[in-house]
Write a protein that holds these residues in place. Sequence first.
Motif, PDB file in Angstrom:
ATOM      1  N   ASN A  82       0.806  -1.218   0.000  1.00 50.07           N
ATOM      2  CA  ASN A  82       0.000   0.000   0.000  1.00 50.07           C
ATOM      3  C   ASN A  82       0.842   1.271   0.000  1.00 50.07           C
ATOM      4  O   ASN A  82       0.295   2.368   0.066  1.00 50.07           O
ATOM      5  CB  ASN A  82      -0.935   0.030   1.214  1.00 50.07           C
ATOM      6  N   TYR A 114       1.712  -7.746  -6.033  1.00 53.52           N
ATOM      7  CA  TYR A 114       0.439  -7.070  -5.830  1.00 53.52           C
ATOM      8  C   TYR A 114       0.121  -6.145  -6.995  1.00 53.52           C
ATOM      9  O   TYR A 114       0.939  -5.314  -7.395  1.00 53.52           O
ATOM     10  CB  TYR A 114       0.465  -6.266  -4.518  1.00 53.52           C
ATOM     11  N   GLU A 146      -3.258  -4.842  -7.015  1.00 49.12           N
ATOM     12  CA  GLU A 146      -4.448  -4.122  -6.565  1.00 49.12           C
ATOM     13  C   GLU A 146      -4.141  -2.624  -6.390  1.00 49.12           C
ATOM     14  O   GLU A 146      -2.991  -2.224  -6.235  1.00 49.12           O
ATOM     15  CB  GLU A 146      -4.947  -4.682  -5.214  1.00 49.12           C
ATOM     16  N   GLU A 147      -5.197  -1.830  -6.379  1.00 49.59           N
ATOM     17  CA  GLU A 147      -5.030  -0.390  -6.161  1.00 49.59           C
ATOM     18  C   GLU A 147      -4.556  -0.144  -4.728  1.00 49.59           C
ATOM     19  O   GLU A 147      -5.002  -0.808  -3.798  1.00 49.59           O
ATOM     20  CB  GLU A 147      -6.351   0.348  -6.404  1.00 49.59           C
TER      21      GLU A 147
END
Length: 689
Positions: free
Chosen positions: A97, A127, A129-130
């Motif tokens: 993230n 990863y 994903e946003e």
Amino acid sequence: MMSTLKITIDGNEVEVEQGSTVIQACEKAGIEVPRFCYHERLSIAGNCRMCLVEIEGGPPKPAASCAMPAGDGMVVHTKSEMVQKARQGVMEFLLANHPLDCPICDQGGECDLQDQAMTYGRDHSRYIEEKRAVQDKELGPLVKTTMTRCIHCTRCVRFATEVAGVPELGATGRGETMEIGTYIEKTLSSELSGNIVDLCPVGALTSKPYAFLARPWELTKTPSIDVLDGVGSNIRVDSRGAAVMRVLPRDHDDVNEEWISDKTRHAVDGLRKQRLDKPYIRKNGKLKPATWDEALSVVAKKLKSADAKKIAAISGATADVESQFALKELMGTLGVENLDCRENNLFVDPSIRGSYLFNTRIEGIESADACLIVGSNPRHEAAILNARIRKRYTQGNFAIAVIGNQDDLTYKYDYLGNDANILSEIISGKHPFAKVLKKAEKPMLILGEAALMRSDNQSVAKLACELAEKYGLIQGEWNGFNVLHSRAATVGGLDVGFVPGKSGKSTAEILKASEKAQMDVVYLMAADEVDMKALKNSFVIYQGHHGDAGAHAADVILPGAAYTEKNATYVNTEGRVQRTQLAVQPPGEAKEDWKIIRALSEALDKTLSFNTLEALRKSLAKSAPVFSKVDHVEQAAWKAFGKKGTVLKKAFEPLIENFYMTDAISRNSAIMASCTENKKEQLKQLPAA
């Protein structure tokens, strides 16, 4: 004596103290273990899991070394395949993230996450994903936030709560929705808030005033000392070209540990404003630029023509020891005895070193078990020293009482009132706090400048000495009698004897004589806190680095160097001799202060014996042996001082009204002005009493 235990780490046997954690044992063995949340001066959180190690005989999984107590005979592996794989996994989760802001992030080049991702992370991410986004928080004029980068290590939260004592930061939400911020929307009110920028291992918290000004590899790093209060915090001055870009703390366990106050850190922009960069002479009521020869000639002529009894010299808050010593020597050749380094009219006995030192020492606060604060607000007068008092308070069994103004000092205390006569009640044993002092094994007293600046200061000092002697504040090597100075220059000035001679006048007497036109010449050495209106009948020579109050009242201005622009000696409130180092050159034609006085001595035909800084320091050490050792505190012999007399029934007045503006440098700082305005807004928002 603390027992020890043996632990084997990567095949090396290490002996550590009982109660140590595995990560501390690894550090002692010289083995690097990555970490984000762990910090040796904060409580253990165990949040980041980056410090995973393998422990033989334990569960078949890696353990967090920061939270794992070391056990006797324990065998630890920090480089096994399991550990490497675990660390790569943790790093992968942290970066999942984290935004790719490295090219534009102010933490670049000093980022723990950047460094450890290179050393311990994978070379790719799985990863796609946003990434999550978090709204930035407004924490005030000093701390810039980019909360999307936050990895929830909670270092800032623990610092604010445990060290600063202002628990304004915390975590809300859980999992992916967890955010660090203030519980209610407000800016930080701690005088130590800038330290959370140093603690942040990523770019979530950066310095707002320093944002996008420089990269770390562009800067020249110079170890130095802070002079904006009496603590003498160890700092590093980072400069580029002729400009000081920022100030950071240096580790010194006996003084400031690794913290500095917001004023120490951020007032440096004041070094570029209102600087005196050439000599000036007042002609027809206006200050006009002049050459050094012209200015020194005018000063020499005035000093030669004046009666020695009508010449005086006052040194101010940021005057270094070398310049005070040189000026004292020069005035001595002229027969001048009107000297004083206490522009605030502080009463101490210059012949008794223990009467004006923080004798317990800053580090010694941690050994005390009771504390009485009289006429002082340590949070404003010495924020770093106040953090040490709080540190001792959090350890428990530490009774604190205050006589003076009631304020939030970041720890609980018994408020005894605002009357110096309470000291008499404690001495007589009638006051309840007398029992606390009697039971204490190592009690301490902190006497603030506000207690020693009153008209009855000698009587208050005498009571403080009587209390110290009655309740065992002075015993063997323990000396619990302390004077807390708020200025960097006072102790050094007292040590070199920059005080009135036998028939000399103090600062108050100099001003009084000047007001009555009985003082022909007054030499102000970086002294901006005296009543300048009282000097209107005297010829005023001002030597300093800023166009502050002293410069406005001057007839001749001799431009000096600020603390970042000279190699100079200062003595902190505990009597520790420390030195600044030249980081940048003084602006324009300004010169180091001792050199100005040496040049003036030639113009007066009273040439001083030293021609180099080394020679001056040899003369200084010969005159006052305390200056022969640097970073050393010489224990002062105890002797009571003061005079018995009537103690007035009046309240102690606050010494510092605005923490952010206390001297010529901070008063000229735009950043400190922003902090002042922010503080005013905070006070407006407080509920009515």
